[in-house]
Design a protein around this motif. Structure first.
Motif, PDB file in Angstrom:
ATOM      1  N   ARG A 188       0.771  -1.237  -0.181  1.00  0.00           N
ATOM      2  CA  ARG A 188      -0.008   0.106   0.075  1.00  0.00           C
ATOM      3  C   ARG A 188       0.962   1.305  -0.056  1.00  0.00           C
ATOM      4  O   ARG A 188       1.987   1.113   0.747  1.00  0.00           O
ATOM      5  N   ILE A 189       0.341   2.248  -0.878  1.00  0.00           N
ATOM      6  CA  ILE A 189       1.082   3.496  -0.937  1.00  0.00           C
ATOM      7  C   ILE A 189       1.605   4.083   0.456  1.00  0.00           C
ATOM      8  O   ILE A 189       2.730   4.584   0.897  1.00  0.00           O
ATOM      9  N   ALA A 190       0.755   3.957   1.214  1.00  0.00           N
ATOM     10  CA  ALA A 190       0.699   4.414   2.744  1.00  0.00           C
ATOM     11  C   ALA A 190       1.911   3.853   3.581  1.00  0.00           C
ATOM     12  O   ALA A 190       2.553   4.644   4.356  1.00  0.00           O
ATOM     13  N   GLN A 191       2.204   2.879   3.201  1.00  0.00           N
ATOM     14  CA  GLN A 191       3.592   1.907   3.837  1.00  0.00           C
ATOM     15  C   GLN A 191       4.627   2.558   3.425  1.00  0.00           C
ATOM     16  O   GLN A 191       5.624   2.294   4.086  1.00  0.00           O
ATOM     17  N   LEU A 192       4.855   3.504   2.530  1.00  0.00           N
ATOM     18  CA  LEU A 192       5.989   4.020   2.060  1.00  0.00           C
ATOM     19  C   LEU A 192       6.106   5.316   2.614  1.00  0.00           C
ATOM     20  O   LEU A 192       7.183   5.975   2.446  1.00  0.00           O
ATOM     21  N   ALA A 193       5.284   5.679   3.511  1.00  0.00           N
ATOM     22  CA  ALA A 193       5.384   7.125   4.305  1.00  0.00           C
ATOM     23  C   ALA A 193       6.865   7.315   4.987  1.00  0.00           C
ATOM     24  O   ALA A 193       7.231   8.360   4.875  1.00  0.00           O
ATOM     25  N   ASP A 194       7.304   6.473   5.359  1.00  0.00           N
ATOM     26  CA  ASP A 194       8.581   6.618   6.197  1.00  0.00           C
ATOM     27  C   ASP A 194       9.761   6.285   5.406  1.00  0.00           C
ATOM     28  O   ASP A 194      10.961   6.414   5.849  1.00  0.00           O
ATOM     29  N   SER A 195       9.705   5.994   4.108  1.00  0.00           N
ATOM     30  CA  SER A 195      10.944   5.867   3.408  1.00  0.00           C
ATOM     31  C   SER A 195      11.141   7.153   2.522  1.00  0.00           C
ATOM     32  O   SER A 195      10.334   7.950   2.057  1.00  0.00           O
ATOM     33  N   PRO A 196      12.730   7.319   2.318  1.00  0.00           N
ATOM     34  CA  PRO A 196      12.853   8.392   1.357  1.00  0.00           C
ATOM     35  C   PRO A 196      12.589   8.047  -0.094  1.00  0.00           C
ATOM     36  O   PRO A 196      12.473   6.811  -0.509  1.00  0.00           O
ATOM     37  N   PHE A 197      12.380   9.156  -1.201  1.00  0.00           N
ATOM     38  CA  PHE A 197      12.135   8.942  -2.460  1.00  0.00           C
ATOM     39  C   PHE A 197      13.089   9.256  -3.500  1.00  0.00           C
ATOM     40  O   PHE A 197      13.894  10.200  -2.970  1.00  0.00           O
ATOM     41  N   VAL A 198      13.120   8.485  -4.369  1.00  0.00           N
ATOM     42  CA  VAL A 198      14.078   8.882  -5.469  1.00  0.00           C
ATOM     43  C   VAL A 198      12.970   9.178  -6.767  1.00  0.00           C
ATOM     44  O   VAL A 198      12.146   8.221  -7.030  1.00  0.00           O
ATOM     45  N   LEU A 199      12.980  10.390  -7.370  1.00  0.00           N
ATOM     46  CA  LEU A 199      11.988  10.719  -8.155  1.00  0.00           C
ATOM     47  C   LEU A 199      12.621  11.121  -9.613  1.00  0.00           C
ATOM     48  O   LEU A 199      13.767  11.889  -9.408  1.00  0.00           O
ATOM     49  N   LEU A 200      11.800  11.438 -10.506  1.00  0.00           N
ATOM     50  CA  LEU A 200      12.143  12.282 -11.742  1.00  0.00           C
ATOM     51  C   LEU A 200      11.858  13.362 -11.329  1.00  0.00           C
ATOM     52  O   LEU A 200      10.824  13.950 -10.555  1.00  0.00           O
ATOM     53  N   PRO A 201      12.645  14.863 -11.671  1.00  0.00           N
ATOM     54  CA  PRO A 201      12.445  15.908 -11.202  1.00  0.00           C
ATOM     55  C   PRO A 201      11.222  16.697 -12.093  1.00  0.00           C
ATOM     56  O   PRO A 201      10.928  15.962 -13.112  1.00  0.00           O
ATOM     57  N   GLY A 220      -1.768  10.051   2.431  1.00  0.00           N
ATOM     58  CA  GLY A 220      -1.646  10.493   3.755  1.00  0.00           C
ATOM     59  C   GLY A 220      -0.239  11.206   4.247  1.00  0.00           C
ATOM     60  O   GLY A 220       0.013  11.451   5.194  1.00  0.00           O
ATOM     61  N   PHE A 221       0.618  11.361   3.170  1.00  0.00           N
ATOM     62  CA  PHE A 221       1.799  11.818   3.585  1.00  0.00           C
ATOM     63  C   PHE A 221       2.241  12.552   2.392  1.00  0.00           C
ATOM     64  O   PHE A 221       1.781  12.429   1.194  1.00  0.00           O
ATOM     65  N   THR A 222       3.241  13.126   2.511  1.00  0.00           N
ATOM     66  CA  THR A 222       4.222  13.981   1.403  1.00  0.00           C
ATOM     67  C   THR A 222       5.381  13.375   1.585  1.00  0.00           C
ATOM     68  O   THR A 222       6.209  13.301   2.776  1.00  0.00           O
ATOM     69  N   PRO A 223       5.774  12.788   0.318  1.00  0.00           N
ATOM     70  CA  PRO A 223       7.157  12.015   0.302  1.00  0.00           C
ATOM     71  C   PRO A 223       8.439  12.931   0.644  1.00  0.00           C
ATOM     72  O   PRO A 223       8.640  14.326  -0.096  1.00  0.00           O
ATOM     73  N   GLU A 224       9.341  12.373   1.105  1.00  0.00           N
ATOM     74  CA  GLU A 224      10.600  13.145   1.475  1.00  0.00           C
ATOM     75  C   GLU A 224      11.403  12.479   0.092  1.00  0.00           C
ATOM     76  O   GLU A 224      12.204  11.498   0.095  1.00  0.00           O
ATOM     77  N   VAL A 225      11.774  13.598  -0.853  1.00  0.00           N
ATOM     78  CA  VAL A 225      12.692  13.406  -1.990  1.00  0.00           C
ATOM     79  C   VAL A 225      14.003  13.666  -1.495  1.00  0.00           C
ATOM     80  O   VAL A 225      14.530  14.756  -1.530  1.00  0.00           O
ATOM     81  N   VAL A 226      14.800  12.674  -1.546  1.00  0.00           N
ATOM     82  CA  VAL A 226      16.178  12.792  -1.359  1.00  0.00           C
ATOM     83  C   VAL A 226      17.231  12.882  -2.634  1.00  0.00           C
ATOM     84  O   VAL A 226      18.200  13.344  -2.666  1.00  0.00           O
ATOM     85  N   GLN A 227      16.624  12.462  -3.826  1.00  0.00           N
ATOM     86  CA  GLN A 227      17.315  12.384  -5.107  1.00  0.00           C
ATOM     87  C   GLN A 227      16.442  12.796  -6.348  1.00  0.00           C
ATOM     88  O   GLN A 227      15.554  12.039  -6.279  1.00  0.00           O
ATOM     89  N   HIS A 228      16.781  13.324  -7.152  1.00  0.00           N
ATOM     90  CA  HIS A 228      16.135  13.528  -8.342  1.00  0.00           C
ATOM     91  C   HIS A 228      16.973  13.103  -9.613  1.00  0.00           C
ATOM     92  O   HIS A 228      18.277  13.411  -9.365  1.00  0.00           O
ATOM     93  N   THR A 229      16.452  12.399 -10.482  1.00  0.00           N
ATOM     94  CA  THR A 229      17.230  12.128 -11.783  1.00  0.00           C
ATOM     95  C   THR A 229      16.227  11.675 -12.804  1.00  0.00           C
ATOM     96  O   THR A 229      15.221  11.558 -12.782  1.00  0.00           O
ATOM     97  N   VAL A 230      16.603  11.961 -13.987  1.00  0.00           N
ATOM     98  CA  VAL A 230      15.915  12.144 -15.077  1.00  0.00           C
ATOM     99  C   VAL A 230      15.623  11.100 -16.021  1.00  0.00           C
ATOM    100  O   VAL A 230      14.547  10.797 -16.891  1.00  0.00           O
ATOM    101  N   GLU A 231      16.410   9.724 -15.460  1.00  0.00           N
ATOM    102  CA  GLU A 231      15.983   8.433 -16.342  1.00  0.00           C
ATOM    103  C   GLU A 231      15.540   7.569 -15.256  1.00  0.00           C
ATOM    104  O   GLU A 231      16.055   7.376 -14.042  1.00  0.00           O
TER     105      GLU A 231
END
Length: 318
Positions: A188-201, A220-231
Protein backbone atom coordinates in the motif's frame (compact mmCIF):
# COMPACT_ATOMS: atom_id res chain seq x y z
CA UNK A 1 22.71 35.45 -73.70
CA UNK A 2 19.54 34.03 -72.17
CA UNK A 3 18.91 30.40 -73.02
CA UNK A 4 15.38 29.57 -74.24
CA UNK A 5 13.34 27.23 -72.07
CA UNK A 6 12.40 23.97 -73.74
CA UNK A 7 8.77 23.00 -72.99
CA UNK A 8 8.46 19.46 -71.72
CA UNK A 9 5.69 18.42 -74.17
CA UNK A 10 8.01 19.32 -77.07
CA UNK A 11 10.85 17.38 -75.47
CA UNK A 12 8.55 14.39 -75.04
CA UNK A 13 7.52 14.55 -78.70
CA UNK A 14 11.17 14.89 -79.72
CA UNK A 15 12.29 11.83 -77.66
CA UNK A 16 9.47 9.65 -79.02
CA UNK A 17 10.24 10.65 -82.62
CA UNK A 18 13.96 10.08 -81.97
CA UNK A 19 13.14 6.55 -80.80
CA UNK A 20 10.67 5.74 -83.61
CA UNK A 21 12.39 7.69 -86.41
CA UNK A 22 9.03 7.74 -88.18
CA UNK A 23 6.41 10.49 -87.87
CA UNK A 24 3.49 8.12 -88.30
CA UNK A 25 4.71 5.65 -85.68
CA UNK A 26 5.63 8.44 -83.25
CA UNK A 27 2.25 10.16 -83.67
CA UNK A 28 0.43 6.87 -83.01
CA UNK A 29 2.51 6.26 -79.89
CA UNK A 30 1.75 9.77 -78.64
CA UNK A 31 -1.93 9.42 -79.49
CA UNK A 32 -1.99 12.49 -81.73
CA UNK A 33 -2.16 13.18 -85.47
CA UNK A 34 0.96 13.79 -87.52
CA UNK A 35 0.40 17.56 -88.11
CA UNK A 36 0.44 18.43 -84.35
CA UNK A 37 3.56 16.30 -83.93
CA UNK A 38 5.26 18.13 -86.83
CA UNK A 39 4.30 21.46 -85.21
CA UNK A 40 5.82 20.41 -81.87
CA UNK A 41 9.09 19.41 -83.53
CA UNK A 42 9.16 22.61 -85.61
CA UNK A 43 8.67 24.80 -82.51
CA UNK A 44 11.45 22.92 -80.71
CA UNK A 45 13.77 23.36 -83.70
CA UNK A 46 12.98 27.09 -83.70
CA UNK A 47 14.05 27.32 -80.05
CA UNK A 48 17.23 25.29 -80.65
CA UNK A 49 18.01 27.23 -83.82
CA UNK A 50 18.91 24.10 -85.79
CA UNK A 51 17.17 21.19 -87.44
CA UNK A 52 16.88 18.11 -85.24
CA UNK A 53 15.86 15.61 -87.95
CA UNK A 54 16.55 15.06 -91.62
CA UNK A 55 14.54 13.05 -94.04
CA UNK A 56 15.75 9.48 -94.45
CA UNK A 57 14.62 6.43 -96.38
CA UNK A 58 11.27 5.41 -94.90
CA UNK A 59 11.41 7.98 -92.09
CA UNK A 60 13.73 10.49 -90.44
CA UNK A 61 17.21 10.53 -88.92
CA UNK A 62 18.72 12.62 -86.13
CA UNK A 63 20.99 15.50 -87.07
CA UNK A 64 24.13 16.21 -85.01
CA UNK A 65 22.08 18.79 -83.05
CA UNK A 66 19.38 16.17 -82.43
CA UNK A 67 21.88 13.57 -81.26
CA UNK A 68 23.34 16.13 -78.81
CA UNK A 69 19.90 17.08 -77.43
CA UNK A 70 18.57 13.54 -76.99
CA UNK A 71 20.44 12.54 -73.75
CA UNK A 72 19.55 15.84 -72.06
CA UNK A 73 15.92 15.55 -73.14
CA UNK A 74 15.68 12.04 -71.73
CA UNK A 75 17.32 13.17 -68.49
CA UNK A 76 14.89 16.08 -68.15
CA UNK A 77 11.86 13.85 -68.68
CA UNK A 78 13.18 11.25 -66.24
CA UNK A 79 13.86 13.93 -63.62
CA UNK A 80 10.32 15.23 -64.01
CA UNK A 81 8.86 11.72 -63.70
CA UNK A 82 10.93 11.05 -60.58
CA UNK A 83 9.95 14.40 -59.10
CA UNK A 84 6.27 13.79 -59.74
CA UNK A 85 6.50 10.33 -58.18
CA UNK A 86 8.32 11.69 -55.13
CA UNK A 87 5.76 14.48 -54.78
CA UNK A 88 2.89 11.99 -54.95
CA UNK A 89 4.54 9.75 -52.34
CA UNK A 90 5.18 12.71 -50.04
CA UNK A 91 1.67 14.05 -50.53
CA UNK A 92 0.14 10.68 -49.74
CA UNK A 93 2.41 10.02 -46.75
CA UNK A 94 4.30 7.12 -48.36
CA UNK A 95 7.64 8.94 -48.27
CA UNK A 96 9.34 11.70 -46.33
CA UNK A 97 10.88 12.08 -42.88
CA UNK A 98 8.89 11.73 -39.66
CA UNK A 99 10.55 13.11 -36.52
CA UNK A 100 9.42 11.31 -33.35
CA UNK A 101 10.23 12.14 -29.75
CA UNK A 102 9.78 9.53 -27.04
CA UNK A 103 10.25 9.12 -23.31
CA UNK A 104 12.96 6.54 -22.58
CA UNK A 105 10.67 4.26 -20.57
CA UNK A 106 8.48 3.80 -23.65
CA UNK A 107 11.26 1.80 -25.30
CA UNK A 108 10.08 -0.89 -22.86
CA UNK A 109 6.43 -0.72 -23.91
CA UNK A 110 4.65 0.93 -26.81
CA UNK A 111 7.54 2.26 -28.92
CA UNK A 112 9.01 -0.94 -30.50
CA UNK A 113 5.66 -2.29 -31.67
CA UNK A 114 4.48 1.09 -32.92
CA UNK A 115 7.63 1.70 -34.97
CA UNK A 116 7.60 -1.86 -36.34
CA UNK A 117 3.97 -1.58 -37.44
CA UNK A 118 4.52 1.85 -38.99
CA UNK A 119 7.63 0.76 -40.88
CA UNK A 120 5.84 -2.31 -42.20
CA UNK A 121 3.05 -0.11 -43.56
CA UNK A 122 5.23 2.75 -44.83
CA UNK A 123 8.74 1.45 -45.61
CA UNK A 124 9.53 4.55 -47.68
CA UNK A 125 9.27 6.90 -44.70
CA UNK A 126 12.49 7.78 -42.88
CA UNK A 127 12.01 7.73 -39.10
CA UNK A 128 14.09 10.23 -37.13
CA UNK A 129 13.88 9.15 -33.46
CA UNK A 130 14.76 11.46 -30.54
CA UNK A 131 14.89 10.28 -26.93
CA UNK A 132 13.68 13.03 -24.61
CA UNK A 133 11.53 13.43 -21.54
CA UNK A 134 8.00 14.82 -21.66
CA UNK A 135 8.65 18.53 -21.07
CA UNK A 136 11.34 18.81 -23.79
CA UNK A 137 9.05 16.92 -26.16
CA UNK A 138 6.26 19.44 -25.64
CA UNK A 139 8.71 22.29 -26.27
CA UNK A 140 10.02 20.55 -29.42
CA UNK A 141 6.47 20.13 -30.73
CA UNK A 142 5.80 23.84 -30.25
CA UNK A 143 9.09 24.71 -31.94
CA UNK A 144 8.44 22.32 -34.83
CA UNK A 145 11.65 20.34 -34.31
CA UNK A 146 9.67 17.08 -33.92
CA UNK A 147 6.39 16.07 -35.56
CA UNK A 148 5.07 13.60 -33.01
CA UNK A 149 5.80 12.87 -29.36
CA UNK A 150 5.19 9.86 -27.15
CA UNK A 151 4.68 11.30 -23.69
CA UNK A 152 3.76 9.95 -20.29
CA UNK A 153 0.97 11.68 -18.37
CA UNK A 154 0.03 14.28 -21.02
CA UNK A 155 -0.84 17.75 -19.71
CA UNK A 156 -4.31 19.24 -19.91
CA UNK A 157 -3.29 22.86 -20.54
CA UNK A 158 -1.82 22.65 -24.06
CA UNK A 159 -4.48 24.07 -26.44
CA UNK A 160 -2.11 24.04 -29.43
CA UNK A 161 -1.39 20.32 -29.04
CA UNK A 162 -3.54 17.22 -29.33
CA UNK A 163 -3.12 13.99 -27.35
CA UNK A 164 -4.38 10.44 -27.88
CA UNK A 165 -3.95 7.77 -25.21
CA UNK A 166 -2.15 4.68 -26.50
CA UNK A 167 -1.29 2.87 -23.27
CA UNK A 168 -2.49 2.70 -19.69
CA UNK A 169 -0.48 0.79 -17.10
CA UNK A 170 -0.43 0.55 -13.29
CA UNK A 171 2.13 2.07 -10.99
CA UNK A 172 4.39 -0.24 -8.97
CA UNK A 173 6.49 0.28 -5.87
CA UNK A 174 10.24 0.21 -6.54
CA UNK A 175 12.12 -1.01 -3.45
CA UNK A 176 15.61 -2.10 -2.47
CA UNK A 177 15.59 -5.89 -2.13
CA UNK A 178 16.57 -5.48 1.52
CA UNK A 179 13.61 -3.21 2.28
CA UNK A 180 11.14 -4.80 4.77
CA UNK A 181 8.25 -4.27 2.32
CA UNK A 182 10.06 -6.31 -0.35
CA UNK A 183 8.96 -9.45 1.49
CA UNK A 184 5.33 -8.64 0.66
CA UNK A 185 3.62 -9.45 -2.65
CA UNK A 186 1.64 -6.20 -2.60
CA UNK A 187 2.32 -2.82 -1.03
CA UNK A 188 0.00 0.00 0.00
CA UNK A 189 1.31 3.46 -0.86
CA UNK A 190 0.76 4.55 2.75
CA UNK A 191 3.36 1.97 3.82
CA UNK A 192 6.02 4.01 1.99
CA UNK A 193 5.44 7.08 4.15
CA UNK A 194 8.57 6.57 6.26
CA UNK A 195 10.89 5.84 3.32
CA UNK A 196 12.89 8.47 1.39
CA UNK A 197 12.01 8.75 -2.32
CA UNK A 198 13.96 8.89 -5.56
CA UNK A 199 11.94 10.58 -8.31
CA UNK A 200 12.19 12.21 -11.72
CA UNK A 201 12.38 16.00 -11.33
CA UNK A 202 9.24 17.99 -12.04
CA UNK A 203 11.04 19.95 -14.79
CA UNK A 204 11.23 16.92 -17.11
CA UNK A 205 7.73 15.55 -16.52
CA UNK A 206 5.58 17.89 -14.46
CA UNK A 207 2.31 16.00 -14.87
CA UNK A 208 3.84 12.62 -13.98
CA UNK A 209 5.73 14.13 -11.05
CA UNK A 210 2.56 15.75 -9.72
CA UNK A 211 0.66 12.51 -10.24
CA UNK A 212 3.10 10.56 -8.04
CA UNK A 213 3.14 13.27 -5.38
CA UNK A 214 -0.66 13.29 -5.54
CA UNK A 215 -0.83 9.52 -4.94
CA UNK A 216 1.30 9.94 -1.83
CA UNK A 217 -0.74 12.89 -0.63
CA UNK A 218 -3.95 10.89 -1.08
CA UNK A 219 -2.33 8.15 1.04
CA UNK A 220 -1.78 10.64 3.85
CA UNK A 221 1.82 11.80 3.51
CA UNK A 222 4.18 14.04 1.56
CA UNK A 223 7.17 12.05 0.28
CA UNK A 224 10.66 13.05 1.35
CA UNK A 225 12.48 13.24 -1.99
CA UNK A 226 16.21 12.79 -1.37
CA UNK A 227 17.32 12.49 -5.00
CA UNK A 228 16.06 13.52 -8.44
CA UNK A 229 17.26 11.90 -11.68
CA UNK A 230 15.95 12.19 -15.25
CA UNK A 231 15.99 8.50 -16.25
CA UNK A 232 13.99 5.62 -14.79
CA UNK A 233 16.99 3.31 -15.16
CA UNK A 234 18.97 5.64 -12.91
CA UNK A 235 16.06 5.76 -10.48
CA UNK A 236 16.22 1.96 -10.22
CA UNK A 237 20.01 2.02 -9.85
CA UNK A 238 19.78 4.49 -6.96
CA UNK A 239 17.02 2.46 -5.33
CA UNK A 240 19.30 -0.58 -5.58
CA UNK A 241 21.92 1.25 -3.53
CA UNK A 242 19.37 1.72 -0.75
CA UNK A 243 19.12 5.48 -1.26
CA UNK A 244 15.32 5.37 -1.29
CA UNK A 245 12.17 3.95 -2.84
CA UNK A 246 10.05 5.09 -5.76
CA UNK A 247 6.72 4.77 -7.54
CA UNK A 248 7.06 4.00 -11.23
CA UNK A 249 5.15 2.71 -14.27
CA UNK A 250 4.87 -1.08 -14.29
CA UNK A 251 6.93 -1.37 -17.47
CA UNK A 252 9.99 -0.35 -15.44
CA UNK A 253 10.02 -3.97 -14.18
CA UNK A 254 11.82 -4.83 -17.40
CA UNK A 255 14.89 -3.05 -16.05
CA UNK A 256 16.54 -6.06 -14.44
CA UNK A 257 18.62 -5.21 -11.36
CA UNK A 258 19.30 -7.91 -8.76
CA UNK A 259 19.01 -5.53 -5.83
CA UNK A 260 15.64 -4.05 -6.82
CA UNK A 261 12.16 -5.41 -6.01
CA UNK A 262 9.05 -4.30 -7.89
CA UNK A 263 5.82 -4.75 -5.97
CA UNK A 264 2.20 -4.40 -7.05
CA UNK A 265 0.27 -1.63 -5.34
CA UNK A 266 -2.90 -2.41 -3.44
CA UNK A 267 -5.44 -1.38 -4.39
CA UNK A 268 -4.20 -1.45 -7.98
CA UNK A 269 -6.27 1.51 -9.15
CA UNK A 270 -3.40 3.97 -9.65
CA UNK A 271 -2.49 4.01 -13.33
CA UNK A 272 -0.28 6.10 -15.59
CA UNK A 273 -1.13 6.98 -19.18
CA UNK A 274 0.97 7.27 -22.31
CA UNK A 275 -0.22 9.41 -25.20
CA UNK A 276 0.87 10.30 -28.69
CA UNK A 277 1.10 14.09 -29.05
CA UNK A 278 1.01 16.27 -32.16
CA UNK A 279 0.33 19.85 -33.22
CA UNK A 280 -3.36 20.65 -33.61
CA UNK A 281 -2.79 22.48 -36.91
CA UNK A 282 -0.46 19.86 -38.42
CA UNK A 283 -1.95 18.22 -41.51
CA UNK A 284 1.20 16.29 -42.43
CA UNK A 285 0.03 12.93 -43.87
CA UNK A 286 2.98 11.22 -42.16
CA UNK A 287 1.51 12.25 -38.82
CA UNK A 288 -1.98 11.20 -39.89
CA UNK A 289 -0.74 7.73 -40.79
CA UNK A 290 1.07 7.36 -37.47
CA UNK A 291 -2.14 8.27 -35.64
CA UNK A 292 -3.96 5.63 -37.68
CA UNK A 293 -1.34 3.09 -36.60
CA UNK A 294 -1.82 3.52 -32.87
CA UNK A 295 -4.86 2.20 -31.04
CA UNK A 296 -7.24 4.69 -29.48
CA UNK A 297 -8.30 2.14 -26.87
CA UNK A 298 -5.85 2.02 -23.93
CA UNK A 299 -7.34 -1.30 -22.78
CA UNK A 300 -6.70 -3.03 -26.12
CA UNK A 301 -4.41 -5.99 -25.42
CA UNK A 302 -3.35 -6.12 -29.09
CA UNK A 303 -2.18 -2.53 -29.50
CA UNK A 304 1.37 -2.05 -30.84
CA UNK A 305 4.02 -2.74 -28.22
CA UNK A 306 1.63 -4.20 -25.61
CA UNK A 307 3.54 -7.45 -25.26
CA UNK A 308 6.74 -5.60 -24.46
CA UNK A 309 5.19 -4.35 -21.23
CA UNK A 310 4.92 -7.88 -19.79
CA UNK A 311 7.73 -9.76 -18.10
CA UNK A 312 9.14 -12.56 -20.20
CA UNK A 313 7.90 -16.11 -19.69
CA UNK A 314 9.30 -17.72 -16.56
CA UNK A 315 10.38 -14.43 -15.00
CA UNK A 316 9.06 -13.23 -11.68
CA UNK A 317 8.57 -9.84 -10.13
CA UNK A 318 11.72 -9.27 -8.07
Amino acid sequence: MERPELPLPQLHAFVVLAEELHFGHAAARLGIAQPPLSQQIRRLEDKVGHALFTRASGGVALTPAGRELLPAARQSLAALANGLSAARDAGSGRAGRLRIGFAASLALTVLPGLLRTYRDRFPGVQLDIHEMTTAPQLAALHEGSIDVGLVREPPTDEPELRFRTVLSEPFVAVLPSAHPLAAQRTVRIAQLADSPFVLLPRTVGPTLHDRIIGLCTAAGFTPEVVQHTVEWQTVCALVETGLGVSLAPASIRRIRLKGVAFRTLAPGTARTHVAVAWRANDHNPLVTHLLETVSQDPSDEHRPGRRAARPSAGSRET
